[in-house]
Scaffold this active site. Structure first.
Site, short mmCIF file in Angstrom:
data_model
loop_
_atom_site.label_atom_id
_atom_site.label_comp_id
_atom_site.label_asym_id
_atom_site.label_seq_id
_atom_site.Cartn_x
_atom_site.Cartn_y
_atom_site.Cartn_z
CB ILE A 53 -4.43 -1.32 5.52
CG1 ILE A 53 -5.20 -0.01 5.28
CG2 ILE A 53 -4.86 -1.99 6.82
CD1 ILE A 53 -6.66 -0.20 4.99
CE1 TYR A 54 -4.08 -6.89 3.17
CE2 TYR A 54 -3.01 -6.54 1.08
CZ TYR A 54 -4.07 -7.02 1.81
OH TYR A 54 -5.10 -7.62 1.17
CD GLU A 55 3.35 -7.61 6.41
OE1 GLU A 55 4.05 -7.53 7.43
OE2 GLU A 55 2.76 -8.64 6.07
N GLY A 56 0.99 -3.24 8.68
CA GLY A 56 1.02 -2.05 9.54
C GLY A 56 0.57 -0.83 8.75
CD GLN A 61 5.16 0.33 8.72
OE1 GLN A 61 6.34 0.52 8.94
NE2 GLN A 61 4.61 -0.86 8.84
#
Length: 156
Positions: A53-56, A61
């Site tokens: 989940i982090y960074e999109g 993505q």
């Protein structure tokens, strides 16, 4: 720079998905004890899950890969990636029959399948975005497998 931009959603999405799948498998090795906090496996699984989940989120993505990155600069970067794969196969073919059969031929076939899927997305993206984007997650994984194969280079 362009290839890095192209590969960023693949590296993030594909590898965090694979990492999470591996932590789930590791939990299964422990059986019911894989869920007990004292062993620590459950924490690894939670950490791997949040990495998706982090960074999109990985789905975002994948949408970015198909929706923006494939056609970026007229598809120049994705074609440069395919050229890397073709060049690697050409330079290494014919040296060892087993290597060709076990590594280069599957890499070549996977690259061709990936290229065909990419062309479909690039052609259909403008006509019917839902058709193109609905396969983006699987495409990201397909791309990840080809990248992984290229990076491993069939090390013996």
């Amino acid at each position: 720079d362009g290839i890095v931009s192209l590969l960023t959603p693949i590296i993030k999405g594909f590898l965090t998905d694979v990492g999470y799948d591996n932590t789930i498998k590791a939990q299964q090795v422990y059986g019911g004890h894989g869920y007990i906090e004292e062993w620590g496996m459950s924490q690894y699984t939670r950490d791997a899950r949040i990495a998706m989940i982090y960074e999109g989120a990985n789905g975002v993505q994948a949408l970015d890969l198909v929706g923006r990155k494939l056609a970026q600069d007229g598809g120049k970067h994705v074609m440069a990636f395919f050229d890397l794969v073709k060049t690697f196969i050409k330079e290494n073919a014919g040296q060892d029959d087993a290597y060709d059969a076990e590594f280069l031929e599957p890499l070549k076939a996977a690259s061709k399948d990936l290229q065909a899927a990419g062309m479909y997305f690039m052609q259909q993206g403008m006509k019917n975005p839902n058709n193109a984007l609905s396969g983006s997650y699987d495409f990201m994984h397909m791309f990840g497998h080809v990248c992984l194969g290229l990076m491993l280079k069939g090390k013996k």
